[in-house]
Design an enzyme around this catalytic site. Structure first.
Site, mmCIF file in Angstrom:
data_model
loop_
_atom_site.group_PDB
_atom_site.id
_atom_site.type_symbol
_atom_site.label_atom_id
_atom_site.label_comp_id
_atom_site.label_asym_id
_atom_site.label_seq_id
_atom_site.Cartn_x
_atom_site.Cartn_y
_atom_site.Cartn_z
ATOM 1 N N PHE A 105 0.861 -1.189 0.000
ATOM 2 C CA PHE A 105 0.000 0.000 0.000
ATOM 3 C C PHE A 105 0.892 1.232 0.000
ATOM 4 O O PHE A 105 1.467 1.573 1.035
ATOM 5 C CB PHE A 105 -0.873 -0.064 1.261
ATOM 6 C CG PHE A 105 -1.915 0.999 1.396
ATOM 7 C CD1 PHE A 105 -3.106 0.927 0.681
ATOM 8 C CD2 PHE A 105 -1.734 2.060 2.276
ATOM 9 C CE1 PHE A 105 -4.091 1.894 0.843
ATOM 10 C CE2 PHE A 105 -2.716 3.029 2.440
ATOM 11 C CZ PHE A 105 -3.898 2.942 1.721
ATOM 12 N N GLY A 106 1.018 1.862 -1.154
ATOM 13 C CA GLY A 106 1.977 2.963 -1.290
ATOM 14 C C GLY A 106 1.323 4.325 -1.198
ATOM 15 O O GLY A 106 1.061 4.977 -2.218
ATOM 16 N N GLU A 153 4.835 9.033 1.917
ATOM 17 C CA GLU A 153 6.044 9.468 1.189
ATOM 18 C C GLU A 153 7.030 10.063 2.192
ATOM 19 O O GLU A 153 6.650 10.369 3.328
ATOM 20 C CB GLU A 153 5.652 10.526 0.152
ATOM 21 C CG GLU A 153 4.652 10.000 -0.867
ATOM 22 C CD GLU A 153 4.283 11.035 -1.926
ATOM 23 O OE1 GLU A 153 4.645 12.225 -1.765
ATOM 24 O OE2 GLU A 153 3.648 10.623 -2.910
ATOM 25 N N GLU A 190 -0.770 3.755 10.012
ATOM 26 C CA GLU A 190 -2.203 3.807 9.669
ATOM 27 C C GLU A 190 -2.916 4.937 10.422
ATOM 28 O O GLU A 190 -4.080 4.821 10.796
ATOM 29 C CB GLU A 190 -2.860 2.446 9.865
ATOM 30 C CG GLU A 190 -2.098 1.373 9.078
ATOM 31 C CD GLU A 190 -2.924 0.258 8.547
ATOM 32 O OE1 GLU A 190 -4.136 0.402 8.460
ATOM 33 O OE2 GLU A 190 -2.311 -0.776 8.210
#
Ligand code: COS
Length: 385
Positions: free
Chosen positions: A124-125, A128, A364
């Site tokens: 899950f990208g 950044e 998350e």
């Protein structure tokens, strides 16, 4: 009405997950942690058991179980090993549930069966190097080409990024549109220009793979888009509704593991001529862990019930995630106190519980982000703008 009584099927699935954890995970967890070993053999076993993508419909290779049953599995695996639990959470909640919810029939048939069986891993990208909590503000760019898209950017802290066959890559298509310009792409990781490198030196989750991803003018066809252009932020937030739930359920497992280990230790270990469990200050520590465990489990089950009955659950998921993750850190710290010096080395699971729990209040969505979501729901005032 929420019913706390488990069905016979739920009991059986929980018992199966418990036996699997005791037989397959717990015997290898210490060595995997010591060696920073991402155990692909264990991943395969998780797939064989049907523990990856279990909430996906059977026609796509999943087990079609509900969210409450899913939490029972995740709790048991989380009790054994948060690195394995991370595989289950990322694969099931972030990747599979997103493809199931947002994918075309072609995308579902292409990716879900191999993800659910564990033959392929997904990642899950979203995050950044310069974009964590402010998830809408991505630097990764997707530019339209003839018949497809060209994507360039960096992604950071990506679980399973070195082993994934497919990466969900979130990218900005039109910066002026802010979050409404985001798009999500299903990018095969063998695409030209795609590379991953391992991040080492983590405090915990050492048996989990964590990567930095680099996309250098990666070309994908139009049918790599998951959802429509502009849906990217919603794809990410809906994935996190499931992912945060799964993290919370895993943390219930850590809390329960802390109770189990502390009860065992305190009833065996003698000081001043009697088991330390007979000292009130030790009993109080164990009582605190029991309360945290039961409260966390109740909140997870409530969020699961809302999901299973198609009710809004974002705020309640944040409540469960905030409480369960903080409770896991507290419980692990307290469990070490019960174990004394023995708790400080890896003969017992409690020091690993603390190291592994620590990231759950970060990933998350940090505890602070959960509080902002909960506060906004309570007051009607958005403290994030
Ligand atoms: N499901 C689907 N859509 C959602 C949603 C959800 N759970 N939450 C919000 N949306 C939609 C909103 O409906 C809104 O849609 P419109 O553009 O049509 O109005 C849009 O997304 C933007 O909503 P909003 O401006 O309210 O954004 P939020 O305030 O919800 O998001 C935070 C801001 C900070 C909460 C969000 O960026 C966030 O969760 N950040 C943390 C990111 C994170 O967890 N990173 C870890 C990555 S995994 S390691």
């Amino acid at each position: 009405m929420i019913d706390f009584e488990l069905t016979d099927e739920q009991r059986l699935i929980r018992e199966t997950a418990k036996e699997f954890t005791d037989r397959e995970i717990i015997p290898v967890v210490r060595e995997n942690d010591r060696n920073e070993h991402f155990d692909l053999g264990l991943v395969k076993k998780l797939g064989d058991m049907g523990f990856l993508g279990s909430i996906v419909a059977e026609e796509y290779g999943g087990r079609g179980i509900d969210y409450r049953t899913y939490a029972l599995i995740v709790e048991e695996i989380g009790r054994g090993d948060s690195a394995s639990r991370t595989v289950v959470s990322v694969q099931t909640s972030l990747v599979c549930s997103s493809i199931q919810r947002w994918g075309t029939e072609e995308q579902k048939h292409r990716w879900l069966p191999s993800l659910c069986s564990g033959e392929a891993l997904g990642c899950f990208g979203l995050t950044e190097p310069n974009t964590g909590s402010d998830a809408a503000n991505l630097s990764t760019r997707a530019t339209k080409t003839d018949g497809g898209w060209r994507i360039s950017g960096q992604k950071q802290w990506i679980s399973m990024g070195n082993y994934a066959k497919v990466a969900m890559i979130f990218a900005q298509t039109d910066p002026e549109k802010k979050h409404r310009g985001l798009a999500c792409f299903l990018v095969p990781t063998d695409s030209d220009g795609f590379s991953a490198s391992a991040i080492h030196g983590k405090l915990g989750l050492r048996g989990s793979d964590t990567a930095e991803l680099s996309l250098d003018a990666v070309e994908v066809p139009d049918d790599a888009l998951l959802g429509e252009v502009g849906d990217g932020f919603k794809v990410a937030m809906s994935a996190l509704d499931s992912g945060r739930y799964s993290v919370a359920a895993g943390c219930v497992g850590i809390c329960q593991g802390c109770v189990d280990a502390s009860v065992n230790y305190s009833t065996q270990r003698e000081q001043f001529g009697k088991p330390i469990a007979s000292f009130q200050l030790v009993a109080a520590m164990i009582a605190d862990m029991v309360v945290d465990t039961e409260a966390a489990r109740g909140l997870v089950w409530r969020a699961g019930w809302l999901k299973d009955t198609d009710r809004p659950s974002t705020t309640e998921t944040s409540v469960a995630k905030l409480f369960a993750t903080e409770a896991a850190v507290r419980s692990a710290n307290t469990a070490i106190q019960v174990h004394g010096g023995s708790g400080y080395v890896d003969d017992y699971p409690v020091e690993r519980y603390l190291r592994d729990a620590r990231v759950t209040t970060l990933y998350e969505g940090t505890s602070q982000i959960q509080k902002l979501i909960i506060g906004r729901a309570a007051t009607g005032v958005n403290a994030m703008v």
